[in-house]
Scaffold this active site. Structure first.
Site, short mmCIF file in Angstrom:
data_model
loop_
_atom_site.label_atom_id
_atom_site.label_comp_id
_atom_site.label_asym_id
_atom_site.label_seq_id
_atom_site.Cartn_x
_atom_site.Cartn_y
_atom_site.Cartn_z
N HIS A 7 0.82 -1.22 0.00
CA HIS A 7 0.00 0.00 0.00
C HIS A 7 0.85 1.27 0.00
O HIS A 7 0.53 2.25 0.67
CB HIS A 7 -0.96 0.03 1.21
CG HIS A 7 -1.95 -1.08 1.19
ND1 HIS A 7 -3.09 -1.06 0.43
CD2 HIS A 7 -1.97 -2.28 1.83
CE1 HIS A 7 -3.77 -2.18 0.60
NE2 HIS A 7 -3.12 -2.95 1.44
N ASN B 250 -10.78 -2.58 1.67
CA ASN B 250 -10.33 -2.72 0.28
C ASN B 250 -11.48 -2.40 -0.67
O ASN B 250 -12.64 -2.33 -0.25
CB ASN B 250 -9.86 -4.16 0.00
CG ASN B 250 -8.45 -4.42 0.53
OD1 ASN B 250 -7.59 -3.55 0.50
ND2 ASN B 250 -8.23 -5.62 1.01
#
Ligand code: NDP
Length: 493
Positions: free
Chosen positions: A55, A128
């Site tokens: 990420h 997500n």
């Protein structure tokens, strides 16, 4: 306008020249006494903090969460206790595998992190843009991510590693169905939905709770790019998604999402067809319809990317009274791993950084000192528990109940200690098959899926491994397996 100083505040006459011993107009010897030069060079080589191992590439903004519906029958969370109540939010959305400098239109799952600065402390949602995940046992998490990153020898992304992992860990098939669908390449972050994935709990003061899953849906609807478009844009503007959301907010074109929950009674969980702590499964909408709780609006760009977004840390362990974890093993492990990553990346006092600091009052005197402590450090307050000289006081609710996010009375666990098994069975393919049918509702989507996935599998150099990949898809649907094989092998021949 403030004048230029060194970092210690001392005014300094120039910032564009080093101090030198010179002989005529030629070069000179620089001096160790040139503090400005030394500080400038030394700080420059220390400007980077460790990049997030996953990420790393992200957009970020601030916004507001507004409670839109009465939720008091299911949670005592303060930020949801009054319709119309607003809570400031920090938002960070990322790709997962590629590095911070990578192109953001690359096909990937997208992380969706939010910090809600509630009046009872921070609540982090670390979600997500897909409702499921590749693995359900946390021991596999580092392996999964390594297989999606770079080959240890060639230092290039490697289709052999990627598919070798997924063939060996087929519980990820449902998530693979999402990844290679159109939603793997969103047209913009404003046109993307997000999901808690994990089951969480809404808790009430009486100790009762409901299991929930969160769904965040864009009011603009879902819009995606084609694979060709995402590849072209990756070359033309690797920061396309970052720019899109930044420009929209800057122009006052604020993106809005509706926030919903699916709600399950603990009794239903005991007999439900699916294990609700398995992150590779959804709760079908027809069994558990969406119920709106709020809406999210992004309305302010960061004033500085590093301080507001890069220094931001998010963890599913950051939770408020009324919200609690479930027994999902992935969630439990993430509750350790995320704060641990923040301690490594930002230091032990990362919660004091302005972007992470709670807007609610903080009194946590048993967590003090440490590197870079820039608080008043609780003065002379006891740094040990059980003091009679200065007893600690605890918050209680309006009805006098102790507040605490993880206290739920109606959950009793009895069991044997054993390894968690992630053996895959036929029913692990059922929801993947369901999604394949959902794709069939939209003209051309199944064809695009075949094209997207075969364009990746064609890079697998081992024929034997390719056959295993086709078999993985055959288990979802024999026709799907065959179509992928035909499309892939045609690109190799
Ligand atoms: P439904 O037929 O009730 O709903 C299907 C859901 O699929 C839609 O609500 C939409 O969710 C989502 N969807 C639509 N198009 C796509 C797409 N191209 N790619 C990914 N998701 C899409 O289905 P069920 O609830 O019975 O689930 C069937 C399948 O749908 C599941 O196997 C799952 O993979 C997928 N799905 C289910 C979700 C759930 O929580 N039940 C959430 C998302 C997907 P949305 O409006 O949230 O985008």
């Amino acid at each position: 306008m403030s004048y230029y100083t060194l970092a210690e505040g001392c005014p300094y006459a120039r910032n564009d020249t080093s101090v030198q011993v010179r002989n005529g107009s030629g070069g000179g010897l620089v001096l160790l006494q040139d503090t400005q030069l030394i500080e400038t060079l030394a700080h420059f080589s220390r400007e980077r903090i460790p990049e997030r191992v996953v990420h790393a590439k992200a957009a970020g903004a601030y916004g507001v969460f507004e409670c839109t519906h009465d939720c008091t029958d299911i949670t005592s969370a303060s930020f949801l206790n009054t319709v119309g109540k607003k809570t400031e939010v920090l938002w960070r959305v990322s790709t997962v595998g590629p590095e911070s400098g990578s192109a953001d239109t690359t096909r990937d799952v997208h992380g969706w992190a939010m910090k809600l600065y509630t009046d009872q402390g921070n609540l982090d949602w670390v979600f997500n843009n897909t409702p499921v995940f590749f693995v359900r046992d946390p021991i596999k998490f580092p392996s999964l991510n390594r297989s999606h990153k770079r080959n240890p020898r060639t230092h290039r992304p490697d289709a052999n590693m990627f598919w070798d992992f997924h063939v060996g860990n087929p519980e990820g098939i449902h998530e693979l169905m999402h990844l290679f669908s159109d939603r793997g390449t969103p047209a913009s972050l404003r046109h993307m939905n997000a999901y808690s994935g994990h089951t969480y709990k809404f808790t009430k003061e009486d100790g009762s709770f409901k299991y929930i899953k969160v769904h965040i849906k864009s009011q603009l609807g879902v819009k995606n790019m084609s694979a060709d478009e995402s590849t072209r844009i990756a070359g033309e503007n690797p920061d396309f998604l970052l720019q899109d959301v930044f420009d929209a907010i800057e122009q006052g074109n604020y993106p809005v999402w509706n926030v919903y929950v699916q709600v399950m009674d603990p009794k239903e969980a005991e007999t439900y067809k699916w294990n609700i702590f398995d992150m590779t499964k959804v709760w079908p909408h027809q069994d558990f319809p969406l119920r709106q709780i709020g809406k999210l609006t992004l309305n302010r760009n960061p004033q500085n990317y590093f301080t507001d977004i890069e220094q931001a840390s998010f963890s599913p362990s950051t939770m408020v009274p009324g919200w609690a974890p479930s027994a999902d093993p992935m969630l439990q492990a993430r509750m350790f791993a995320y704060p641990d990553a923040a301690r490594y990346r930002l230091g032990t006092n990362y919660q004091m950084l302005p972007t992470n600091k709670a807007r609610a009052p903080v009194y946590c005197p048993f967590q003090r000192d440490g590197f870079m402590n820039f608080s008043t450090n609780y003065g002379e307050d006891p740094n040990y528990v059980g003091s009679s000289l200065r007893p600690t006081t605890f918050a209680v609710s309006a009805t006098g109940k102790p507040l605490g996010s993880t206290i739920t009375e109606h959950e009793k666990w009895v069991g044997e200690i054993s390894s968690f098994t992630s053996t895959v069975h036929q029913d692990d393919f059922e929801q993947a098959r369901g999604l394949w049918k959902v794709l069939g509702r939209e003209p051309g989507h199944q064809d695009r899926y075949i094209s997207n996935v075969s364009g990746n599998i064609k890079n697998v150099t081992s024929k034997e491994l390719r056959e295993k990949v086709y078999y993985l898809y055959h288990c979802v649907d024999p026709q799907l397996g065959q179509r992928i094989k035909t499309a892939t092998e045609a690109q190799i021949a």
